[in-house]
Motif scaffolding. Structure first.
Motif, PDB file in Angstrom:
ATOM      1  N   ALA A  16       0.890  -1.150   0.095  1.00 22.26           N
ATOM      2  CA  ALA A  16       0.118  -0.044  -0.022  1.00 22.26           C
ATOM      3  C   ALA A  16       0.874   1.150   0.060  1.00 22.26           C
ATOM      4  O   ALA A  16       0.396   2.389  -0.637  1.00 22.26           O
ATOM      5  N   LEU A  17       1.873   1.139   0.659  1.00 16.49           N
ATOM      6  CA  LEU A  17       2.864   2.586   0.842  1.00 16.49           C
ATOM      7  C   LEU A  17       3.653   2.533  -0.485  1.00 16.49           C
ATOM      8  O   LEU A  17       3.710   3.879  -1.061  1.00 16.49           O
ATOM      9  N   LEU A  18       3.985   1.747  -1.322  1.00 15.23           N
ATOM     10  CA  LEU A  18       4.534   1.553  -2.615  1.00 15.23           C
ATOM     11  C   LEU A  18       3.484   2.178  -3.536  1.00 15.23           C
ATOM     12  O   LEU A  18       4.018   3.156  -4.242  1.00 15.23           O
ATOM     13  N   VAL A  19       2.173   1.689  -3.588  1.00 15.19           N
ATOM     14  CA  VAL A  19       1.391   2.196  -4.498  1.00 15.19           C
ATOM     15  C   VAL A  19       1.219   3.924  -4.218  1.00 15.19           C
ATOM     16  O   VAL A  19       0.988   4.491  -5.040  1.00 15.19           O
ATOM     17  N   LEU A  20       1.048   3.950  -2.932  1.00 10.10           N
ATOM     18  CA  LEU A  20       0.948   5.543  -2.413  1.00 10.10           C
ATOM     19  C   LEU A  20       2.124   6.441  -3.157  1.00 10.10           C
ATOM     20  O   LEU A  20       1.835   7.599  -3.622  1.00 10.10           O
ATOM     21  N   LEU A  21       3.145   5.835  -2.725  1.00  9.49           N
ATOM     22  CA  LEU A  21       4.489   6.669  -3.272  1.00  9.49           C
ATOM     23  C   LEU A  21       4.277   6.917  -4.641  1.00  9.49           C
ATOM     24  O   LEU A  21       4.657   7.854  -5.401  1.00  9.49           O
ATOM     25  N   ARG A  26       3.538  10.291  -9.579  1.00  6.77           N
ATOM     26  CA  ARG A  26       3.134  10.495 -10.842  1.00  6.77           C
ATOM     27  C   ARG A  26       2.385  12.160 -10.823  1.00  6.77           C
ATOM     28  O   ARG A  26       2.517  12.826 -11.781  1.00  6.77           O
ATOM     29  N   LEU A  27       1.799  12.308  -9.753  1.00  8.55           N
ATOM     30  CA  LEU A  27       1.001  13.305  -9.567  1.00  8.55           C
ATOM     31  C   LEU A  27       2.048  14.833  -9.619  1.00  8.55           C
ATOM     32  O   LEU A  27       1.569  15.951 -10.015  1.00  8.55           O
ATOM     33  N   ARG A  28       3.280  14.711  -8.873  1.00 14.91           N
ATOM     34  CA  ARG A  28       4.036  15.586  -8.724  1.00 14.91           C
ATOM     35  C   ARG A  28       5.096  16.054  -9.803  1.00 14.91           C
ATOM     36  O   ARG A  28       5.645  16.912 -10.234  1.00 14.91           O
ATOM     37  N   ALA A  29       4.982  14.867 -10.804  1.00 16.08           N
ATOM     38  CA  ALA A  29       5.933  14.917 -11.970  1.00 16.08           C
ATOM     39  C   ALA A  29       5.344  15.718 -13.151  1.00 16.08           C
ATOM     40  O   ALA A  29       4.207  16.259 -13.219  1.00 16.08           O
ATOM     41  N   PRO A  30       6.446  16.648 -13.710  1.00 20.96           N
ATOM     42  CA  PRO A  30       6.171  17.737 -14.630  1.00 20.96           C
ATOM     43  C   PRO A  30       5.065  17.284 -15.677  1.00 20.96           C
ATOM     44  O   PRO A  30       5.171  16.096 -16.503  1.00 20.96           O
ATOM     45  N   SER A  31       4.081  18.043 -16.191  1.00 22.52           N
ATOM     46  CA  SER A  31       3.285  17.491 -17.426  1.00 22.52           C
ATOM     47  C   SER A  31       4.074  17.476 -18.703  1.00 22.52           C
ATOM     48  O   SER A  31       5.355  17.946 -18.668  1.00 22.52           O
ATOM     49  N   SER A  32       3.587  16.826 -19.593  1.00 20.67           N
ATOM     50  CA  SER A  32       4.293  16.610 -20.746  1.00 20.67           C
ATOM     51  C   SER A  32       4.488  18.019 -21.546  1.00 20.67           C
ATOM     52  O   SER A  32       5.471  18.341 -22.114  1.00 20.67           O
ATOM     53  N   GLU A  33       3.510  19.009 -21.299  1.00 19.14           N
ATOM     54  CA  GLU A  33       3.475  20.194 -21.662  1.00 19.14           C
ATOM     55  C   GLU A  33       4.858  20.880 -21.081  1.00 19.14           C
ATOM     56  O   GLU A  33       5.459  21.923 -21.589  1.00 19.14           O
TER      57      GLU A  33
END
Length: 120
Positions: A16-21, A26-33
């Motif tokens: 569960a911790l790995l899935v959360l991390l 992914r949410l914090r990664a810069p967008s493709s734009e």
């Protein structure tokens, strides 16, 4: 019924911790734009500007924005190079084609300031 041994519970917690991390990353990664914008900026810093100070260029206005000077400027590109054009008349709007004279390069020579000459 699921086993409730400490080993199974611990393994489930780790998963569960790995899935959360992974989700947070992914949410914090810069967008493709954002990545494309950074790539274009880095490439612009490595090339010579396609414009020269004192020369006049014709280009389409892509947007009108407030410049750091506090005045509205027309933004456009010449061969992908951004020009911020000041002293624009009130009737200039996005998609208008204008001519502007390059005044100076901005830091890193990735854009330039220009002054309005005429509407094309």
């Amino acid at each position: 019924m699921l086993p409730s041994s400490p080993v199974v519970i611990g393994a489930a917690a780790v998963i569960a911790l790995l899935v959360l991390l992974i989700a947070v990353r992914r949410l914090r990664a810069p967008s493709s734009e954002a990545r494309e914008s950074k790539r274009a900026h880095d490439a612009a810093q490595k090339r010579e500007p396609p414009v020269a100070i004192g020369e006049t260029y014709e280009f389409g206005v892509t947007e009108l924005t407030d410049h750091h000077s506090g005045k509205e400027v027309a933004v456009g590109k010449v061969e992908g190079f951004v020009l911020f054009t000041q002293d624009i008349p009130r009737d200039i709007s996005e998609s208008d084609v204008i001519r502007a004279k390059v005044l100076s390069f901005n830091e890193g020579r990735t854009s330039a300031d220009a002054t309005f000459v005429t509407k094309a």
